[in-house]
Enzyme design. Structure first.
Site, mmCIF file in Angstrom:
data_model
loop_
_atom_site.group_PDB
_atom_site.id
_atom_site.type_symbol
_atom_site.label_atom_id
_atom_site.label_comp_id
_atom_site.label_asym_id
_atom_site.label_seq_id
_atom_site.Cartn_x
_atom_site.Cartn_y
_atom_site.Cartn_z
ATOM 1 N N GLY A 216 8.628 -47.467 29.539
ATOM 2 C CA GLY A 216 10.096 -47.542 28.988
ATOM 3 C C GLY A 216 9.862 -46.610 27.559
ATOM 4 N N GLN B 86 14.627 -44.665 19.895
ATOM 5 C CA GLN B 86 13.197 -45.234 19.532
ATOM 6 C C GLN B 86 12.975 -43.515 18.810
ATOM 7 O OE1 GLN B 86 12.619 -47.223 23.286
ATOM 8 N NE2 GLN B 86 11.305 -48.893 21.303
ATOM 9 N N CYS C 106 8.039 -54.201 23.042
ATOM 10 C CA CYS C 106 8.892 -53.202 22.873
ATOM 11 C C CYS C 106 7.662 -51.896 21.907
ATOM 12 C CB CYS C 106 9.668 -53.156 22.039
ATOM 13 S SG CYS C 106 11.202 -51.893 21.697
ATOM 14 N N LEU C 107 7.831 -50.528 22.192
ATOM 15 C CA LEU C 107 6.808 -49.645 20.663
ATOM 16 C C LEU C 107 7.343 -49.728 20.104
ATOM 17 C CD1 LEU C 107 7.323 -46.852 23.569
ATOM 18 C CD2 LEU C 107 4.937 -48.199 23.044
ATOM 19 N N HIS D 145 16.251 -54.020 29.762
ATOM 20 C CA HIS D 145 15.232 -53.672 28.075
ATOM 21 C C HIS D 145 16.068 -52.647 27.645
ATOM 22 C CE1 HIS D 145 11.831 -53.990 25.048
ATOM 23 N NE2 HIS D 145 12.339 -52.890 25.284
ATOM 24 N N GLU D 146 15.735 -50.701 28.290
ATOM 25 C CA GLU D 146 16.284 -50.147 27.658
ATOM 26 C C GLU D 146 17.367 -49.646 27.418
ATOM 27 O OE1 GLU D 146 13.471 -48.463 26.722
ATOM 28 O OE2 GLU D 146 12.733 -49.517 27.465
ATOM 29 N N HIS E 285 19.119 -51.167 24.879
ATOM 30 C CA HIS E 285 18.722 -50.039 23.434
ATOM 31 C C HIS E 285 19.262 -49.360 22.330
ATOM 32 C CE1 HIS E 285 14.435 -50.934 21.881
ATOM 33 N NE2 HIS E 285 13.890 -50.481 23.168
HETATM 34 NI NI NI Z 1 12.079 -50.789 23.616
#
Ligand code: NI
Length: 170
Positions: free
Chosen positions: A45, A50, A92-93, A134-135, A138
């Protein structure tokens, strides 16, 4: 094009994204780039902030390229229903190499627009439900670490500051 992933500490991650109003070729290109960037970073995701773009777009593929039909584009998403409970590891990236247990709803329905501006609803369970939450968070400038204990969060922040000082967090 593959964008570098913005890491925790960059203010763009904690700022709500702007609503998308133009469903044009530029948006299509951005979404294609987001998928490319997400796969390059081994993620399932990715939200536009990000990659440093403060807009309400997220891409998800919980199968990681296995099922092309699983590729989801969420433009201006909002969570409209949450049911049940699950507890599991989340990462998370933008916070590489950290994972924490986060309690989430088990079944989640998101309402979003597609690349043409058409509204749709999609219900996901387990990992997909987690990705929707989660997304979407963000895009509100919220990170998953807001769901862990203050003690764990402070410990994580201390480790990150150490990495920053060592030049290993950029
Ligand atoms: Ni994330």
């Amino acid at each position: 094009m593959i964008y570098p992933i913005v890491k925790y500490g960059d203010p763009v991650l904690e700022k709500p994204g702007t609503t998308i109003t133009e469903f044009d070729d530029e948006l299509k290109q951005l979404v294609a780039d987001m998928f490319e960037s997400m796969y390059a970073a081994q993620g399932v995701g990715l939200a536009a902030p990000q990659i440093g773009i403060s807009k309400r777009i997220a891409v998800i593929d919980t199968t990681f390229k296995e099922d092309p039909k699983a590729k989801l584009v969420l433009v201006n998403p909002e969570i409209i229903k949450k049911e049940g409970k699950q507890s599991g590891n989340e990462g998370c990236l933008s916070l590489p190499d950290f994972r924490e247990t986060v309690a989430r709803a088990k079944t989640v329905t998101v309402r979003a627009q597609d690349l043409h501006g058409k509204w749709f609803e999609h219900t996901g369970e387990d990992l997909l439900a987690r990705a929707f939450l989660h997304e979407t968070e963000h895009l509100q400038g919220k990170l998953y670490i807001s769901h862990i204990s203050a003690l764990k969060r402070d410990l994580m922040k201390r480790k990150i500051r150490k990495l920053m000082r060592a030049g290993e967090w950029a």
